[in-house]
Design an enzyme around this catalytic site. Structure first.
Site, PDB file in Angstrom:
ATOM      1  N   TRP A 136       7.883  46.771  81.113  1.00 28.34           N
ATOM      2  CA  TRP A 136       6.501  46.130  81.224  1.00 28.34           C
ATOM      3  C   TRP A 136       6.515  45.132  80.623  1.00 28.34           C
ATOM      4  O   TRP A 136       6.482  45.408  78.777  1.00 28.34           O
ATOM      5  CB  TRP A 136       4.897  47.367  80.622  1.00 28.34           C
ATOM      6  CG  TRP A 136       4.032  47.002  80.460  1.00 28.34           C
ATOM      7  CD1 TRP A 136       3.309  45.866  80.665  1.00 28.34           C
ATOM      8  CD2 TRP A 136       2.280  47.952  80.621  1.00 28.34           C
ATOM      9  NE1 TRP A 136       1.871  45.697  80.584  1.00 28.34           N
ATOM     10  CE2 TRP A 136       1.307  47.459  79.897  1.00 28.34           C
ATOM     11  CE3 TRP A 136       2.836  49.498  79.853  1.00 28.34           C
ATOM     12  CZ2 TRP A 136       0.044  47.695  80.029  1.00 28.34           C
ATOM     13  CZ3 TRP A 136       1.386  49.705  79.251  1.00 28.34           C
ATOM     14  CH2 TRP A 136       0.442  48.690  79.458  1.00 28.34           C
ATOM     15  N   GLU A 137       6.133  44.176  80.462  1.00 28.85           N
ATOM     16  CA  GLU A 137       6.309  43.335  79.142  1.00 28.85           C
ATOM     17  C   GLU A 137       4.509  42.419  79.224  1.00 28.85           C
ATOM     18  O   GLU A 137       4.257  41.555  80.336  1.00 28.85           O
ATOM     19  CB  GLU A 137       6.856  41.859  79.479  1.00 28.85           C
ATOM     20  CG  GLU A 137       7.911  42.233  79.621  1.00 28.85           C
ATOM     21  CD  GLU A 137       9.008  40.920  80.088  1.00 28.85           C
ATOM     22  OE1 GLU A 137       9.457  39.926  80.189  1.00 28.85           O
ATOM     23  OE2 GLU A 137      10.734  42.020  80.618  1.00 28.85           O
ATOM     24  N   PHE A 138       3.982  42.724  78.135  1.00 28.91           N
ATOM     25  CA  PHE A 138       3.608  44.008  77.665  1.00 28.91           C
ATOM     26  C   PHE A 138       2.654  44.247  77.385  1.00 28.91           C
ATOM     27  O   PHE A 138       0.995  43.720  77.793  1.00 28.91           O
ATOM     28  CB  PHE A 138       4.439  42.804  76.528  1.00 28.91           C
ATOM     29  CG  PHE A 138       5.837  42.511  75.924  1.00 28.91           C
ATOM     30  CD1 PHE A 138       6.935  43.444  75.796  1.00 28.91           C
ATOM     31  CD2 PHE A 138       5.721  41.401  76.618  1.00 28.91           C
ATOM     32  CE1 PHE A 138       8.205  43.128  75.648  1.00 28.91           C
ATOM     33  CE2 PHE A 138       7.374  40.785  76.730  1.00 28.91           C
ATOM     34  CZ  PHE A 138       8.534  41.596  76.275  1.00 28.91           C
TER      35      PHE A 138
END
Ligand SMILES: *[C@@H]1O[C@H](CO)[C@@H](O)[C@H](O)[C@H]1NC(C)=O
Ligand SMILES: *[C@@H]1O[C@H](CO)[C@@H](O)[C@H](O)[C@H]1NC(C)=O
Ligand SMILES: *[C@@H]1O[C@H](CO)[C@@H](O)[C@H](O)[C@H]1NC(C)=O
Ligand SMILES: *[C@@H]1O[C@H](CO)[C@@H](O)[C@H](O)[C@H]1NC(C)=O
Ligand SMILES: *[C@@H]1O[C@H](CO)[C@@H](O)[C@H](O)[C@H]1NC(C)=O
Ligand SMILES: *[C@@H]1O[C@H](CO)[C@@H](O)[C@H](O)[C@H]1NC(C)=O
Ligand SMILES: *[C@@H]1O[C@H](CO)[C@@H](O)[C@H](O)[C@H]1NC(C)=O
Ligand SMILES: *[C@@H]1O[C@H](CO)[C@@H](O)[C@H](O)[C@H]1NC(C)=O
Ligand SMILES: *[C@@H]1O[C@H](CO)[C@@H](O)[C@H](O)[C@H]1NC(C)=O
Ligand SMILES: *[C@@H]1O[C@H](CO)[C@@H](O)[C@H](O)[C@H]1NC(C)=O
Length: 368
Positions: free
Chosen positions: A135-137
């Site tokens: 997960w960015e971000f």
């Protein structure tokens, strides 16, 4: 900036490596992410250099909250598992820099449960050994709190699934920011340390992309040190440890690519030199094997910078900052000195075809 010659740099790398604490374990994580690339089939990965291969990526559907498997992904996933099954553990990575909708899905325990159920179902259907969240971000403290709940619920579901299927539990890992908190953001937030310690097998710390085409000067894209600001591999890893994450839960990321720039003045070509914009490659990024081609074809000057423990090369107005077998040796030594769980690379296909960097990294991890 101190520009050492090769012999001097090797000595520094060896001193760093020799300073390891002796707690090295034979079970170090040596991970590599693979993404679907026609020119680089998964079957080409030399599995003796790694302990885990990551499939990048699947993403959830924003309406159903379940992993979306297209027909073409279905074929790619099947080929991937066929290449590795029984030879090396495989982990299904979910997300990537293009993935959206995590914030919404993770905000509600019902949608989290749907998502978790789907990840386990898909991982089991294909025969993966684990799941990974990239997960960015997380954007705010609600996101990081929800991430803590997600990890906890995911762990419970994985444990239940293992009991039901009588199979080893799926591994649960996550790719995370280089530092434990987003201190460079206007919206400070910290990863859920307690939940990570309790529920996640390890986190892949993205210790790279510190400097790139978005900067107005040259710099080490993933320098081990940074003499001017606390943006470096070591600063980031120490922030994770300082926040209380067990070192063995931390896996250090290394890029198999460099960042390129076009210098404003070819005669001003050190670290911190003014640039006009990105150089050759794809949006200012270049795979390691292509950096070597560039260096050879352009007869580029190659410089080791011990202040950042990085390497750069330049020719004419082009400048490339990257990692090579020597800087990776120093990084692996440092990771062991910090008693980390291992290291990983982004990404397969960017090393030389005889795996120069990956081979050196694997050798550099000393097993006591
Ligand atoms: C894979 O790596 C191992 C360890 O470095 C090496 O012995 C082997 O020759 C490599 N295999 C291939 C096909 O490159
Ligand atoms: C997501 O799911 C919805 C509802 O089933 C569907 O209409 C939509 O096409 C899906 N999106 C993708 C990208 O598959
Ligand atoms: C996917 O494959 C199935 C058959 O396996 C087919 O019925 C379906 O139409 C295909 N979907 C797409 C989007 O091509
Ligand atoms: C994937 O392909 C296989 C073989 O064609 C098919 O049996 C299966 O239903 C497909 N799965 C998905 C999720 O599309
Ligand atoms: C993200 O999307 C862009 C544009 O579609 C694509 O070029 C890139 O390869 C994608 N990156 C990843 C990591 O999937
Ligand atoms: C969570 O989502 C479900 C299904 O969309 C909805 O019924 C429920 O009200 C939501 N719960 C909260 C606390 O928002
Ligand atoms: C979500 O939380 C509510 C309130 O705490 C609880 O009643 C419900 O059972 C939970 N749902 C799931 C799927 O865990
Ligand atoms: C997912 O949910 C379905 C329907 O409730 C259930 O049958 C299945 O066992 C669940 N799968 C996992 C892996 O939890
Ligand atoms: C860098 O320094 C700032 C200011 O002291 C601090 O808030 C931040 O957490 C530090 N970050 C790292 C990675 O050391
Ligand atoms: C880059 O921008 C910063 C902030 O605007 C400035 O302080 C610095 O001097 C610039 N560096 C170069 C090399 O132009």
């Amino acid at each position: 900036m101190a520009n050492l010659n090769l012999v001097q740099l090797v000595s520094v790398a060896l001193v760093l490596t020799a300073s390891t604490s002796g707690t090295a374990s034979a079970t170090a994580v040596k991970g590599i992410y693979w993404m679907d690339q026609p020119l680089f089939p998964a079957s080409t990965i030399n599995t003796s250099l790694f302990t885990h291969v990551y499939y990048a990526f699947l993403a959830p559907n924003a309406t159903t909250f379940k992993l979306y498997v297209s027909n073409s992904s279905n074929i790619t996933l099947t080929n991937f598992i066929t290449a590795f099954r029984t030879r090396i553990p495989t982990i299904l990575s979910i997300g990537g820099s293009n993935a959206t909708s995590f914030s919404l899905i993770f905000s509600n325990n019902t949608t989290r449960a749907t998502f978790i159920n789907s990840t386990i179902s898909v991982a089991r259907a294909y025969g993966f050994d684990g799941v990974d969240l990239d997960w960015e971000f997380p954007q705010n403290s609600d996101d990081t709190n929800n991430l803590g709940s997600l990890f906890q619920e995911w762990r419970i579901a994985i444990t239940a699934d293992a009991a039901l299927t009588r199979k080893p539990p799926l591994l649960l890992t996550a790719a995370v920011y280089f530092a434990v908190d987003f201190f460079l953001s206007d919206n400070p937030r910290t990863y859920p340390v307690t939940s990570i310690n309790q529920n996640v097998d390890w986190v892949n710390v993205m210790s790279y992309n510190f400097h790139g085409s978005w900067n107005n000067d040259t710099g080490a894209p993933s320098g081990l040190f940074n003499p001017t600001r606390n943006i470096s591999v070591v600063d980031g890893l120490k922030s994770w440890i300082g926040a209380g994450v067990k070192p063995e839960k931390l896996v250090m990321g290394m890029p198999l690519y460099g960042m390129t720039w076009q210098l404003e003045d070819p005669k001003v070509n050190g670290i911190g030199a003014a640039v006009m914009g990105p150089g050759p490659g794809s949006n200012g990024a270049m795979a390691y094997f292509k950096v070597l081609e560039f260096n050879m074809q352009k007869n580029a000057k190659v410089v080791y910078d011990v202040d950042t423990m990085s390497v750069y090369s330049y020719s004419g107005s082009y400048w490339i900052g990257y990692d090579d077998p020597l800087t990776v040796t120093a990084k692996v030594g440092y990771a062991q000195a910090l008693s980390l769980g291992g290291y990983f690379f982004w990404a397969a296909g960017y090393d030389t075809n005889n795996w120069k960097i990956s081979t050196q990294a694997s050798k550099a991890w000393i097993v006591s």
